[in-house]
Design an enzyme around this catalytic site. Sequence first.
Site, mmCIF file in Angstrom:
data_model
loop_
_atom_site.group_PDB
_atom_site.id
_atom_site.type_symbol
_atom_site.label_atom_id
_atom_site.label_comp_id
_atom_site.label_asym_id
_atom_site.label_seq_id
_atom_site.Cartn_x
_atom_site.Cartn_y
_atom_site.Cartn_z
ATOM 1 N N LYS A 80 7.353 -5.527 7.588
ATOM 2 C CA LYS A 80 6.095 -5.040 7.432
ATOM 3 C C LYS A 80 5.944 -6.272 6.497
ATOM 4 C CE LYS A 80 8.223 -0.893 7.404
ATOM 5 N NZ LYS A 80 9.276 0.350 6.250
ATOM 6 N N ASP A 128 2.699 8.427 5.121
ATOM 7 C CA ASP A 128 1.814 7.808 7.004
ATOM 8 C C ASP A 128 0.679 8.598 7.444
ATOM 9 O OD1 ASP A 128 3.115 5.101 6.473
ATOM 10 O OD2 ASP A 128 4.880 5.667 8.155
ATOM 11 N N LYS A 157 1.643 -6.959 6.781
ATOM 12 C CA LYS A 157 0.476 -6.754 5.586
ATOM 13 C C LYS A 157 0.053 -7.696 4.578
ATOM 14 C CE LYS A 157 2.909 -2.434 5.478
ATOM 15 N NZ LYS A 157 2.728 -0.672 4.283
ATOM 16 N N PRO A 175 -4.910 5.731 4.383
ATOM 17 C CA PRO A 175 -5.056 4.397 4.132
ATOM 18 C C PRO A 175 -3.559 3.146 4.244
ATOM 19 C CG PRO A 175 -5.723 5.647 2.846
ATOM 20 C CD PRO A 175 -5.543 6.067 4.011
ATOM 21 N N ASP A 176 -3.223 2.037 4.059
ATOM 22 C CA ASP A 176 -2.274 1.463 3.925
ATOM 23 C C ASP A 176 -2.736 1.071 2.687
ATOM 24 O OD1 ASP A 176 -0.207 -0.394 3.448
ATOM 25 O OD2 ASP A 176 -0.092 -0.746 5.552
ATOM 26 N N ILE A 177 -2.548 1.072 1.702
ATOM 27 C CA ILE A 177 -2.642 0.949 -0.005
ATOM 28 C C ILE A 177 -2.808 -0.463 -0.563
ATOM 29 C CG2 ILE A 177 -1.876 1.073 -2.676
ATOM 30 C CD1 ILE A 177 -1.518 4.222 -1.717
ATOM 31 N N ASN A 200 8.145 13.596 0.604
ATOM 32 C CA ASN A 200 9.371 13.449 1.533
ATOM 33 C C ASN A 200 10.738 13.042 0.016
ATOM 34 O OD1 ASN A 200 9.800 10.414 -0.401
ATOM 35 N ND2 ASN A 200 6.927 10.274 1.301
ATOM 36 N N PHE A 237 7.015 -2.431 -1.302
ATOM 37 C CA PHE A 237 9.026 -2.355 -1.032
ATOM 38 C C PHE A 237 9.143 -1.204 0.466
ATOM 39 C CE2 PHE A 237 11.938 -1.122 -4.583
ATOM 40 C CZ PHE A 237 11.178 -1.770 -5.081
HETATM 41 O O1 PMT Z 1 11.499 6.977 -5.718
HETATM 42 P P1 PMT Z 1 12.690 6.278 -5.742
HETATM 43 O O2 PMT Z 1 13.875 8.092 -5.487
HETATM 44 O O3 PMT Z 1 14.145 5.753 -6.627
HETATM 45 O O4 PMT Z 1 13.683 6.077 -4.563
HETATM 46 C C1 PMT Z 1 12.836 4.439 -3.969
HETATM 47 C C2 PMT Z 1 12.443 4.273 -2.810
HETATM 48 C C3 PMT Z 1 13.492 3.964 -1.767
HETATM 49 C C4 PMT Z 1 10.813 5.374 -2.531
HETATM 50 C C5 PMT Z 1 11.934 2.914 -2.383
HETATM 51 O O5 PMT Z 1 13.121 1.759 -2.967
HETATM 52 C C6 PMT Z 1 11.083 2.331 -1.235
HETATM 53 O O6 PMT Z 1 11.882 1.771 -0.718
HETATM 54 N N1 PMT Z 1 9.751 2.774 -1.633
HETATM 55 C C7 PMT Z 1 9.502 2.301 -0.067
HETATM 56 C C8 PMT Z 1 9.416 3.168 0.979
HETATM 57 C C9 PMT Z 1 8.946 2.523 2.075
HETATM 58 O O7 PMT Z 1 9.962 2.830 2.960
HETATM 59 O O8 PMT Z 1 8.348 2.434 2.339
HETATM 60 P P2 PMT Z 1 7.241 2.071 3.735
HETATM 61 O O9 PMT Z 1 7.609 1.601 4.171
HETATM 62 O O10 PMT Z 1 6.160 3.286 4.301
HETATM 63 O O11 PMT Z 1 5.914 0.788 2.951
HETATM 64 C C10 PMT Z 1 6.231 -0.194 2.617
HETATM 65 C C11 PMT Z 1 5.437 -0.928 1.832
HETATM 66 O O12 PMT Z 1 3.951 -0.092 1.997
HETATM 67 C C12 PMT Z 1 5.524 0.305 0.571
HETATM 68 O O13 PMT Z 1 5.393 -0.678 -0.185
HETATM 69 C C13 PMT Z 1 5.089 1.488 0.242
HETATM 70 O O14 PMT Z 1 4.019 1.314 -1.116
HETATM 71 C C14 PMT Z 1 3.519 0.667 1.396
HETATM 72 N N2 PMT Z 1 2.662 1.675 1.339
HETATM 73 C C15 PMT Z 1 3.024 2.461 2.702
HETATM 74 C C16 PMT Z 1 2.414 3.061 3.545
HETATM 75 C C17 PMT Z 1 0.970 3.363 2.838
HETATM 76 N N3 PMT Z 1 0.076 4.172 3.191
HETATM 77 N N4 PMT Z 1 0.228 2.774 1.876
HETATM 78 C C18 PMT Z 1 0.828 1.923 1.520
HETATM 79 O O15 PMT Z 1 0.500 0.553 0.238
#
Ligand code: PMT
Length: 259
Positions: free
Chosen positions: A200, A141, A204, A168-170, A72, A186
């Site tokens: 979310k 994901d 989580k 896995p969801d870290i 991404n 985030f």
């Molecule tokens: O890197 P940049 O260009 O500066 O952009 C920053 C950003 C937009 C990427 C950042 O600000 C941000 O929003 N990061 C989270 C992106 C996101 O939408 O994550 P998510 O909705 O897939 O996951 C939610 C949370 O779970 C996040 O904290 C993610 O790190 C965590 N996660 C998700 C999936 C997974 N398998 N393991 C995780 O730990």
Amino acid sequence: MATLTVDDVTLLGPGCGEQACGETGDGRMLEPEEIVEDLIAFLQPKHLAGKKVLITAGPTFEAIDPVRGITNLSSGKMGFAVARAAREAGAEVTLVCGPVSQPTPRGVTRIDVTGALEMHAAVMVRAAAQDVFVGVAAVADYRPQAAAEHKIKKDGSAAPTITLVQNPDILAEVAALPNPPLCVGFAAESQNLAEYAQKKRLAKKIPLIVGNLIQHGFGGEDNTLVLFDETGQTPLQPGPKSELARTLVSHIARQLDRR
Ligand code: PMT
């Protein structure tokens, strides 16, 4: 240097590397950028002195074959800014990052990974020893069930089918540890930020999630962040990721004090 240290003077450097005399080692002047970075850090309040902070940043890259993959547009800038701000606040910072081209903030331990499984392993082995875990990474994901050993060829038959399996969801796993660090997530959304971010956070089981819209968050130098916790939402003043990261770090430090 010993006398100055006893007199409570902060010393920057020396830098290490090749020197004019031909020797290699301690003795170089720091690079100007390093001096600036250290001076800025020196002037920040030490909200996280003595704390250990683990951060993920950037995208993950899930291999399809040796040259292709699913990834991404995360640049790593937001996560690196959080790492820099936590170090400025006095924390011992470890940054686990996917493939990005950001320079490592001074004093931060950087661990480069590629896929989500690798990121998961690098985080889980360290998480229990941390005071704070901040998941800024845009972790895929799903990943292809198996990466092809050789480059997939276009041989004129039907397009290949790629079977995906869930990663896995870290963050959720760290939050589920018996004695977890303070976990901060985030959420990047294209709509309904408040609703999706809070969902979310609850799914989580974390106390704090930082929401941003995709058009604000990905890639650029600036961002617009909203903090979501059990009491509701707190929008932060839009601005450079570096400034927002400092505000977030002081918010995290206050939460840590209340634990
Ligand atoms: O890197 P940049 O260009 O500066 O952009 C920053 C950003 C937009 C990427 C950042 O600000 C941000 O929003 N990061 C989270 C992106 C996101 O939408 O994550 P998510 O909705 O897939 O996951 C939610 C949370 O779970 C996040 O904290 C993610 O790190 C965590 N996660 C998700 C999936 C997974 N398998 N393991 C995780 O730990």
